[in-house]
Design an enzyme around this catalytic site. Structure first.
Site, PDB file in Angstrom:
ATOM      1  N   THR A  33      15.052  11.452  -0.362  1.00 47.60           N
ATOM      2  CA  THR A  33      14.400  10.646  -1.398  1.00 47.60           C
ATOM      3  C   THR A  33      13.036  11.250  -1.691  1.00 47.60           C
ATOM      4  O   THR A  33      12.156  11.256  -0.830  1.00 47.60           O
ATOM      5  CB  THR A  33      14.276   9.190  -0.914  1.00 47.60           C
ATOM      6  OG1 THR A  33      15.580   8.689  -0.703  1.00 47.60           O
ATOM      7  CG2 THR A  33      13.556   8.336  -1.941  1.00 47.60           C
TER       8      THR A  33
ATOM      9  N   LYS B   9       8.878   1.980   2.334  1.00 48.88           N
ATOM     10  CA  LYS B   9       8.287   3.267   1.948  1.00 48.88           C
ATOM     11  C   LYS B   9       8.557   3.572   0.479  1.00 48.88           C
ATOM     12  O   LYS B   9       7.682   4.060  -0.224  1.00 48.88           O
ATOM     13  CB  LYS B   9       8.789   4.356   2.903  1.00 48.88           C
ATOM     14  CG  LYS B   9       9.670   5.427   2.316  1.00 48.88           C
ATOM     15  CD  LYS B   9      10.105   6.447   3.325  1.00 48.88           C
ATOM     16  CE  LYS B   9      11.578   6.800   3.196  1.00 48.88           C
ATOM     17  NZ  LYS B   9      12.019   7.354   1.919  1.00 48.88           N
TER      18      LYS B   9
ATOM     19  N   GLU C 178      21.085   9.605  -2.444  1.00 53.66           N
ATOM     20  CA  GLU C 178      22.085   8.884  -1.648  1.00 53.66           C
ATOM     21  C   GLU C 178      21.766   7.390  -1.684  1.00 53.66           C
ATOM     22  O   GLU C 178      20.607   7.009  -1.648  1.00 53.66           O
ATOM     23  CB  GLU C 178      22.041   9.420  -0.204  1.00 53.66           C
ATOM     24  CG  GLU C 178      23.029   8.775   0.736  1.00 53.66           C
ATOM     25  CD  GLU C 178      24.437   8.773   0.184  1.00 53.66           C
ATOM     26  OE1 GLU C 178      24.982   9.842  -0.147  1.00 53.66           O
ATOM     27  OE2 GLU C 178      25.015   7.673   0.061  1.00 53.66           O
TER      28      GLU C 178
ATOM     29  N   GLY D 126      12.803  -5.038   5.136  1.00 49.00           N
ATOM     30  CA  GLY D 126      12.147  -3.996   5.923  1.00 49.00           C
ATOM     31  C   GLY D 126      13.059  -2.791   6.037  1.00 49.00           C
ATOM     32  O   GLY D 126      13.911  -2.559   5.174  1.00 49.00           O
TER      33      GLY D 126
ATOM     34  N   CYS E 191      13.532   2.329   4.383  1.00 51.37           N
ATOM     35  CA  CYS E 191      13.619   2.713   2.965  1.00 51.37           C
ATOM     36  C   CYS E 191      12.814   1.829   2.019  1.00 51.37           C
ATOM     37  O   CYS E 191      11.930   2.321   1.320  1.00 51.37           O
ATOM     38  CB  CYS E 191      15.080   2.735   2.537  1.00 51.37           C
ATOM     39  SG  CYS E 191      16.045   3.861   3.546  1.00 51.37           S
TER      40      CYS E 191
ATOM     41  N   LEU F 135      23.653   5.021   0.348  1.00 47.15           N
ATOM     42  CA  LEU F 135      24.282   4.282   1.452  1.00 47.15           C
ATOM     43  C   LEU F 135      23.254   3.437   2.196  1.00 47.15           C
ATOM     44  O   LEU F 135      22.058   3.704   2.156  1.00 47.15           O
ATOM     45  CB  LEU F 135      24.987   5.245   2.412  1.00 47.15           C
ATOM     46  CG  LEU F 135      24.173   6.307   3.149  1.00 47.15           C
ATOM     47  CD1 LEU F 135      23.397   5.738   4.319  1.00 47.15           C
ATOM     48  CD2 LEU F 135      25.130   7.391   3.647  1.00 47.15           C
TER      49      LEU F 135
HETATM   50  C1  UGA Z   1      18.631   0.488   1.437  1.00 44.87           C
HETATM   51  C2  UGA Z   1      19.487   0.409   0.177  1.00 44.87           C
HETATM   52  O1  UGA Z   1      20.253  -0.796   0.179  1.00 44.87           O
HETATM   53  C3  UGA Z   1      20.429   1.594   0.085  1.00 44.87           C
HETATM   54  O2  UGA Z   1      21.155   1.539  -1.145  1.00 44.87           O
HETATM   55  C4  UGA Z   1      19.603   2.894   0.135  1.00 44.87           C
HETATM   56  O3  UGA Z   1      20.428   4.042   0.124  1.00 44.87           O
HETATM   57  C5  UGA Z   1      18.787   2.903   1.418  1.00 44.87           C
HETATM   58  O4  UGA Z   1      17.927   1.746   1.448  1.00 44.87           O
HETATM   59  C6  UGA Z   1      17.967   4.165   1.408  1.00 44.87           C
HETATM   60  O5  UGA Z   1      17.130   4.321   0.525  1.00 44.87           O
HETATM   61  O6  UGA Z   1      18.227   5.044   2.227  1.00 44.87           O
HETATM   62  P1  UGA Z   1      18.976  -0.056   4.040  1.00 44.87           P
HETATM   63  O7  UGA Z   1      17.508   0.187   4.177  1.00 44.87           O
HETATM   64  O8  UGA Z   1      19.892   0.568   5.015  1.00 44.87           O
HETATM   65  O9  UGA Z   1      19.481   0.380   2.578  1.00 44.87           O
HETATM   66  O10 UGA Z   1      19.181  -1.634   4.179  1.00 44.87           O
HETATM   67  P2  UGA Z   1      19.562  -2.846   3.205  1.00 44.87           P
HETATM   68  O11 UGA Z   1      20.907  -3.339   3.555  1.00 44.87           O
HETATM   69  O12 UGA Z   1      19.292  -2.550   1.793  1.00 44.87           O
HETATM   70  O13 UGA Z   1      18.503  -3.946   3.709  1.00 44.87           O
HETATM   71  C7  UGA Z   1      17.102  -3.715   3.558  1.00 44.87           C
HETATM   72  C8  UGA Z   1      16.336  -4.953   3.979  1.00 44.87           C
HETATM   73  O14 UGA Z   1      16.547  -6.029   3.064  1.00 44.87           O
HETATM   74  C9  UGA Z   1      16.736  -5.508   5.362  1.00 44.87           C
HETATM   75  O15 UGA Z   1      15.570  -5.917   6.043  1.00 44.87           O
HETATM   76  C10 UGA Z   1      17.625  -6.691   5.016  1.00 44.87           C
HETATM   77  O16 UGA Z   1      17.657  -7.685   6.022  1.00 44.87           O
HETATM   78  C11 UGA Z   1      16.960  -7.197   3.750  1.00 44.87           C
HETATM   79  N1  UGA Z   1      17.864  -7.983   2.869  1.00 44.87           N
HETATM   80  C12 UGA Z   1      18.926  -7.395   2.260  1.00 44.87           C
HETATM   81  C13 UGA Z   1      17.563  -9.330   2.637  1.00 44.87           C
HETATM   82  O17 UGA Z   1      16.588  -9.900   3.191  1.00 44.87           O
HETATM   83  N2  UGA Z   1      18.376 -10.030   1.780  1.00 44.87           N
HETATM   84  C14 UGA Z   1      19.443  -9.469   1.152  1.00 44.87           C
HETATM   85  O18 UGA Z   1      20.124 -10.189   0.369  1.00 44.87           O
HETATM   86  C15 UGA Z   1      19.733  -8.126   1.408  1.00 44.87           C
END
Ligand code: UGA
Length: 401
Positions: free
Chosen positions: A86, A223, A111, A217, A220, A113
């Site tokens: 990124t 930041k 990406e 948090g 990703c 994911l």
């Molecule tokens: C996120 C993005 O969803 C991915 O598409 C992206 O590729 C990735 O960052 C990245 O840039 O590499 P990720 O950080 O693994 O993925 O986690 P998420 O599932 O998006 O959750 C992020 C945060 O949001 C977590 O703390 C989660 O608990 C919170 N969250 C998520 C909520 O509080 N509510 C929701 O409805 C969804």
């Protein structure tokens, strides 16, 4: 690399060990030390290095530049270098400059994911984004993804790089919006689950990423949201909406801290207002399904509670087998129990911070029997309020009465 060669997957990631073992067994995957060793003779080289946050919120490109400098001299003529890291807008040309290989194409391929569902997300993408001004190089990369049968968006490099940040920024915005509406629900006597179900059923809004919680948090969103503000500002645009999304998230951590203090019959003003309060924490990771502790809202909230004078003991399924050095450093200052009930032992307040399914399966009577108090703050809305109150808990959650 030695651990990977020995077949050991050093992170918690569903299904990853299986795909890695299969690929190694079939002779399609090997692990080497040194980028040049991996890149020599390759038709395609994926750069997937971290781009951590610099002091001013911008992305640190030193790993990317180092990898490009290392592979430049060994790439074969006509190779395609694909950047998956990124990176701020314009970084594709930074890679081109560092490579010093006009006979090699550089393509941006962000990406999308998620940690915890990485294998599934990679194999089932909503779209594949490919950014390059050279359409034949873009087509070569698109062909790699043909077996996934996904929608392919081909655009220029700057747009592909912007898509990555804008997607993460938008998702963070959805969650901040849900958390802000949850605060409003508490004030006006509405229920966040009903409200999000109601708005998420509008096809223009959609139900995903509207789950309220302790704040977003991970490695990703924090930041990338700050990088989006930094990139905009460097180009003369004040992205005030994104700044608002970030400050709503910071407020959300503090709102959870105040809930825990209130549950203990205390406030957050003055010196060590939580002195003598024992907090039992369920969950350390930034979400369920991963062992990643980076920028975990759970830890931000627990650190603040400890700074206010509380004694914190917690449990996470990923620390059950003991702590490695990284975990020990990030969890310094907290007690770490060997199981969930151990974390709740003698606690005045239990606080759920990560939505691990095994916490939802805990028996409320057993939880209460080991605790000193009866307060439960559920920042993930994991439990049914009526069930927990009937069991004898003084129960608080997010956006629900
Ligand atoms: C996120 C993005 O969803 C991915 O598409 C992206 O590729 C990735 O960052 C990245 O840039 O590499 P990720 O950080 O693994 O993925 O986690 P998420 O599932 O998006 O959750 C992020 C945060 O949001 C977590 O703390 C989660 O608990 C919170 N969250 C998520 C909520 O509080 N509510 C929701 O409805 C969804």
């Amino acid at each position: 690399v030695a651990r990977l060669r020995a077949g050991e997957i050093p992170i918690v990631e569903a299904g990853l060990d299986e795909v890695v073992h299969d690929a190694v067994a079939a002779g399609r995957l090997e692990f080497v030390v040194g980028a040049a060793t991996g890149a020599e003779g390759a038709d395609f080289v994926f750069l997937c290095v971290p781009t951590p946050q610099d002091d001013d919120g911008s992305a640190d490109l030193s790993y990317l530049a180092a990898a490009a400098a290392e592979i430049g001299p060994v790439l074969k003529a006509g190779a395609t270098v694909i950047n998956k890291s990124t990176v701020p807008v314009g970084s594709t040309s930074v890679v081109e400059r560092v490579l010093q290989r006009p006979d090699v194409s550089v393509v941006s391929n962000p990406e999308f994911l998620r940690e915890g569902t990485a294998v599934h997300d990679f194999l089932n993408p909503d779209r594949v984004v490919i950014g390059c001004d050279d359409t034949t190089a873009a087509e070569r990369v698109a062909a790699l993804y043909a077996p996934l049968d996904a929608k392919v968006v081909v655009t220029d490099a700057a747009s592909a790089e912007t898509i990555k940040y804008a997607a993460n920024g938008f998702l963070a915005m959805k969650i901040s919006f849900a958390n802000a509406v949850a605060a409003m629900c508490e004030a006006v006597g509405a229920n966040i689950d009903a409200v999000m179900n109601g708005i998420g059923s509008d096809a223009r809004i959609g139900p995903a990423f509207l789950r309220p919680g302790p704040g977003w948090g991970g490695s990703c969103f924090p930041k990338d949201s700050r990088a989006l503000v930094a990139i905009a500002s460097q180009h003369g645009y004040d992205f005030s909406m994104m700044r608002g999304v970030i400050s709503v998230n910071d407020e959300q951590h503090e709102r959870m801290v105040r809930k825990v203090a209130a549950a203990a019959g205390r406030g957050v003003a003055g010196y060590h207002p939580l002195e003598g309060v024992r907090v039992g924490a369920l969950g350390f990771t930034f979400k369920a399904g991963t062992d990643d502790l980076r920028e975990s809202p759970a830890l931000a909230i627990l650190r603040r509670l400890a700074a206010l004078g509380a004694t914190v003991t917690g449990f996470d399924p990923t620390t059950a087998g003991g702590l490695d050095d990284v975990q020990a450093a990030r969890l310094a200052g907290f007690g770490v129990a060997p199981d969930a009930l151990g974390a709740l032992a003698d606690a005045d307040v239990a606080v759920v911070l990560t939505e691990w399914p095994e916490f939802a399966a805990l028996d409320p009577d057993k939880m209460l029997s080991v605790m000193r108090g009866t307060a439960l703050v559920d920042t993930r809305n994991l439990f049914d309020p009526a069930v927990m109150r009937a069991a004898g808990f003084t129960y608080d959650s997010v956006g629900r009465q």
